[in-house]
Write a protein that holds these residues in place. Structure first.
Motif, mmCIF file in Angstrom:
data_model
loop_
_atom_site.group_PDB
_atom_site.id
_atom_site.type_symbol
_atom_site.label_atom_id
_atom_site.label_comp_id
_atom_site.label_asym_id
_atom_site.label_seq_id
_atom_site.Cartn_x
_atom_site.Cartn_y
_atom_site.Cartn_z
ATOM 1 N N TRP A 141 -3.483 -6.195 6.034
ATOM 2 C CA TRP A 141 -4.635 -7.108 6.018
ATOM 3 C C TRP A 141 -4.573 -8.047 4.814
ATOM 4 O O TRP A 141 -4.914 -9.229 4.933
ATOM 5 C CB TRP A 141 -5.920 -6.304 6.019
ATOM 6 C CG TRP A 141 -7.128 -7.105 6.436
ATOM 7 C CD1 TRP A 141 -8.059 -7.674 5.624
ATOM 8 C CD2 TRP A 141 -7.519 -7.414 7.782
ATOM 9 N NE1 TRP A 141 -9.014 -8.317 6.370
ATOM 10 C CE2 TRP A 141 -8.710 -8.177 7.699
ATOM 11 C CE3 TRP A 141 -6.986 -7.119 9.038
ATOM 12 C CZ2 TRP A 141 -9.368 -8.652 8.832
ATOM 13 C CZ3 TRP A 141 -7.639 -7.587 10.159
ATOM 14 C CH2 TRP A 141 -8.817 -8.343 10.046
ATOM 15 N N ARG A 142 -4.102 -7.541 3.678
ATOM 16 C CA ARG A 142 -3.977 -8.399 2.495
ATOM 17 C C ARG A 142 -2.993 -9.536 2.772
ATOM 18 O O ARG A 142 -3.245 -10.695 2.403
ATOM 19 C CB ARG A 142 -3.519 -7.585 1.283
ATOM 20 C CG ARG A 142 -3.320 -8.418 0.015
ATOM 21 C CD ARG A 142 -3.407 -7.559 -1.227
ATOM 22 N NE ARG A 142 -2.332 -6.569 -1.313
ATOM 23 C CZ ARG A 142 -1.148 -6.808 -1.903
ATOM 24 N NH1 ARG A 142 -0.895 -8.001 -2.428
ATOM 25 N NH2 ARG A 142 -0.245 -5.860 -1.965
ATOM 26 N N ALA A 180 -11.145 -5.030 2.721
ATOM 27 C CA ALA A 180 -11.028 -6.384 3.278
ATOM 28 C C ALA A 180 -11.960 -7.367 2.584
ATOM 29 O O ALA A 180 -13.124 -7.057 2.322
ATOM 30 C CB ALA A 180 -11.334 -6.352 4.776
ATOM 31 N N ILE A 214 -11.892 -10.625 3.988
ATOM 32 C CA ILE A 214 -12.231 -11.362 5.199
ATOM 33 C C ILE A 214 -12.508 -10.347 6.297
ATOM 34 O O ILE A 214 -11.691 -9.467 6.560
ATOM 35 C CB ILE A 214 -11.084 -12.301 5.629
ATOM 36 C CG1 ILE A 214 -10.792 -13.338 4.543
ATOM 37 C CG2 ILE A 214 -11.422 -12.988 6.954
ATOM 38 C CD1 ILE A 214 -9.590 -14.227 4.847
ATOM 39 N N GLU A 234 -4.729 -12.003 5.026
ATOM 40 C CA GLU A 234 -5.691 -12.832 4.294
ATOM 41 C C GLU A 234 -4.977 -13.940 3.523
ATOM 42 O O GLU A 234 -5.457 -15.080 3.465
ATOM 43 C CB GLU A 234 -6.515 -11.959 3.349
ATOM 44 C CG GLU A 234 -7.486 -11.039 4.074
ATOM 45 C CD GLU A 234 -8.293 -10.155 3.144
ATOM 46 O OE1 GLU A 234 -9.425 -9.775 3.526
ATOM 47 O OE2 GLU A 234 -7.803 -9.840 2.041
#
Length: 282
Positions: A129-130, A161, A163, A133
């Protein structure tokens, strides 16, 4: 509701209310032609994934359509071996290259707990997820989402997260309505998107649906897609046949009655249920 209508995602971007799915569509000319025909028929929302192994052909179909990029909404997904920071960065770039696009409108983590990270899925999703983003900041992705996530997967993702996901793509159709996660999605401003809205074809064997479809002078496929729309889901019907591709869009000229919705909602388990994302063998 019309084919031109859109939902506004929680981040302000617009997404068409119906999309064209490409899961199980063979790579090569078949996928290219299916996507081309879908766009010609009026679809402006195309869904693929690295795991489908047809991104290149989907991209060729998009290019052949001649429709401007700004008019289209394109989704792809992170494969099960991409759940680390660097692997996700590489996967995003690879998908863009395959699709011949500068950006995708929506990028999803395809599965929350694949075998490759079963003992550390929380960390794997957070790292991926990083990278996702960062790709948003770089202009490679406009919106982020997930697929096949249940509430405990999302709860964990929210811990790191920055976002929030705007979409959760799920196995959704009258046979498995996944009420618990759908309600969770709603409470967090996440739209539910339905892959296999036709139950991978098994829906056509259900006599009760055949009777209801006849009442509206529609096909079983059209009835199921309309059902998804009336539930507030974004259905992603798939076909490789031009006539059915067009047929699946002819769902905006009728409304299923409340009485018939009740009848349809009683068909749970008739043609399949969602796979358990914590037990998948891939």
């Amino acid at each position: 509701m019309t084919i031109q209508e859109v939902y506004t995602l929680s981040n302000g971007y617009k997404i068409p209310t119906i999309g064209f799915g490409t899961w199980q569509t063979p790579d090569g000319e078949v996928a290219k032609e299916a996507v081309f025909q879908a766009i010609q028929a009026g679809y402006r929302h195309i869904d693929t994934a690295s795991a489908y192994k047809n991104e290149k052909s989907v991209g060729e179909g998009i290019k052949a359509s001649g429709i401007s990029r700004e008019e289209l909404f394109i989704t792809t997904k992170l494969g099960s071996k991409g759940h680390s920071y660097q692997a996700a960065k590489n996967a995003i770039d690879a998908s863009l290259q395959q699709l011949q696009l500068d950006y995708v409108d929506l990028y999803l983590i395809h599965w929350p707990n694949p075998l490759a990270i079963r003992d550390r899925w929380q960390e794997g999703n957070a790292l991926a997820w990083r990278a996702m983003e960062e790709a948003v900041a770089e202009g490679k992705i406009r919106s982020l989402g997930v697929s096949n996530f249940l509430s405990h997967h999302l709860d964990t993702l929210f811990e790191s997260a920055n976002i929030k996901p705007v979409i959760n793509q799920l196995f959704l159709n009258p046979s498995d309505q996944q009420e618990q996660i759908v309600d969770y999605n709603k409470s967090h401003g996440i739209l539910s998107e339905g892959y296999s809205p036709l139950g991978t074809g098994k829906i056509f064997e259900v006599k009760e649906l055949q009777k209801i479809a006849e009442k509206y002078n529609k096909t079983v496929a059209q009835l199921a897609i309309r059902w998804s729309l009336q539930q507030g889901f974004i259905p992603l019907p798939k076909s490789i046949h031009e006539d059915r591709i067009r047929e699946n869009l002819a769902v905006f000229d009728f409304v299923i009655s409340e009485e018939d919705l009740v009848r349809i909602n009683q068909l749970k388990g008739m043609f399949g249920v969602a796979p358990n994302p914590d037990l998948v063998n891939f």
